[in-house]
Design an enzyme around this catalytic site. Structure first.
Site, PDB file in Angstrom:
ATOM      1  N   ASP A   1       2.881  12.653   6.852  1.00 53.88           N
ATOM      2  CA  ASP A   1       2.455  11.255   6.767  1.00 53.88           C
ATOM      3  C   ASP A   1       0.963  11.230   6.469  1.00 53.88           C
ATOM      4  OD1 ASP A   1       1.815   8.604   7.149  1.00 53.88           O
ATOM      5  OD2 ASP A   1       2.741   8.436   9.129  1.00 53.88           O
TER       6      ASP A   1
ATOM      7  N   GLY B   1       2.414  10.071  11.655  1.00 51.37           N
ATOM      8  CA  GLY B   1       1.107   9.566  12.050  1.00 51.37           C
ATOM      9  C   GLY B   1       1.177   8.778  13.338  1.00 51.37           C
TER      10      GLY B   1
ATOM     11  N   CYS C   1       1.006   0.433  11.883  1.00 51.48           N
ATOM     12  CA  CYS C   1       2.390   0.868  11.749  1.00 51.48           C
ATOM     13  C   CYS C   1       3.322  -0.342  11.685  1.00 51.48           C
ATOM     14  CB  CYS C   1       2.783   1.751  12.922  1.00 51.48           C
ATOM     15  SG  CYS C   1       4.517   2.225  12.883  1.00 51.48           S
TER      16      CYS C   1
ATOM     17  N   ARG D   1       5.099   4.675  -0.399  1.00 54.62           N
ATOM     18  CA  ARG D   1       5.686   3.688   0.515  1.00 54.62           C
ATOM     19  C   ARG D   1       5.066   2.326   0.264  1.00 54.62           C
ATOM     20  NH1 ARG D   1       4.904   4.198   6.915  1.00 54.62           N
ATOM     21  NH2 ARG D   1       3.653   2.302   6.843  1.00 54.62           N
TER      22      ARG D   1
END
Length: 291
Positions: A83, A44, A120, A156
């Site tokens: 992702d 991503g 991120c 995650r």
């Protein structure tokens, strides 16, 4: 003959670690597909940069992400791990996200527990996460939404407290996650990864990036805990580095000379081989020459 998904599920159960490189578009995916890597990870971080020229803050949408992944799936033969960010909304959105990626032909997706829109963790200063009950609900919704039982769900966690990350990982595994993906900022070393695998009862998915401690792990350490090992942004960062160097040289030179650039260039013949030029010409000729 087993499908790509069946092969990958067998690998995460008791097979060797599946090594992947990250890609951000069809061309980078084609290069990874032609390399010695086992599979392809659609990042991503890279898709946001390549498609929009913007940071990985979930600016792009589910449909934009899937569109890129679809184009990648059309040109590669190796399994794809995608992702899927936060799943793009509540549990209903997560279910749709799973179905869309599954239809695109990928073998696995990762879903994280950040608040949407996410940031991120490799670049952001803060990453707010949803309450654990909401994160567990995301994983349950994802597991229930898949049509193919061999489609893999990787959970995650982006919480920074190691104890909380361990607890969340165990809950995500209980909810049906096939693998657990930690982030480097949460843990300090290999021993933490060993404990995370033991606590969750799942093998791990590791992302190996420049400047983070996980890149110091040996191959033996990675393979002892991880079913997936990915270099998520190497193709992206290599592309930026090469283009910056070559553009700076050409801008300073301002002549007709394009040889001797810092990062070099592939010859046209090699690019044509990579892109499949001869094969497409032959296919076109095959049909045009028929009566």
């Amino acid at each position: 003959m087993p499908t790509l998904r069946q092969t990958l599920r067998q690998r995460i159960t008791d097979g060797p670690t599946f090594w992947m490189a990250g890609v951000q578009d069809a061309l980078s995916a084609l290069l990874v597909d032609q390399s010695d890597f086992d599979g392809i990870f659609t990042t991503g971080f890279g898709i946001s940069a390549s498609l929009l020229g913007q940071p990985d803050m979930e600016v792009y949408t589910l449909t934009e992400n899937v569109a890129v992944v679809n184009r990648i799936a059309n040109v590669v033969k190796k399994p794809i791990f995608a992702d899927a960010d936060t799943g793009y909304g509540n549990v209903i959105n997560v279910a749709r996200t799973v179905r869309e990626f599954e239809k695109a032909g990928v073998a696995a997706i990762s879903i994280e527990d950040q608040i949407s829109p996410k940031r991120c963790p490799a670049a952001a200063s803060v990453m707010p996460v949803v309450p654990v009950k909401d994160a567990v609900a995301r994983i349950r919704a994802a597991v229930d939404a898949r049509q193919d039982p061999d489609f893999l769900i990787v959970a995650r966690t982006d919480v920074l407290d190691p104890a909380e990350a361990m607890d969340r990982a165990a809950r995500y595994a209980e909810a049906g996650a096939d693998l657990i993906q930690p982030i480097s900022r949460t843990f300090k070393g290999y021993e933490d990864l060993v404990k995370l695998r033991e606590v969750s009862g799942r093998r791990l998915s590791l992302q190996l990036m420049q400047g983070l401690w996980m890149e110091k792990l040996s191959r033996e350490q990675v393979e002892s805990v991880a079913a997936f090992a990915t270099y998520p942004i190497v193709t992206l960062m290599s592309t930026v580095h090469a283009l910056q160097a070559n553009l700076a040289t050409l801008a300073a030179r301002r002549s007709g000379e394009v040889e001797g650039l810092p990062a070099g260039q592939v010859p046209m013949a090699e690019f044509k081989r990579v892109i499949g030029w001869a094969e497409m010409e032959a296919r076109q000729a095959h049909y045009e020459q028929q009566d």
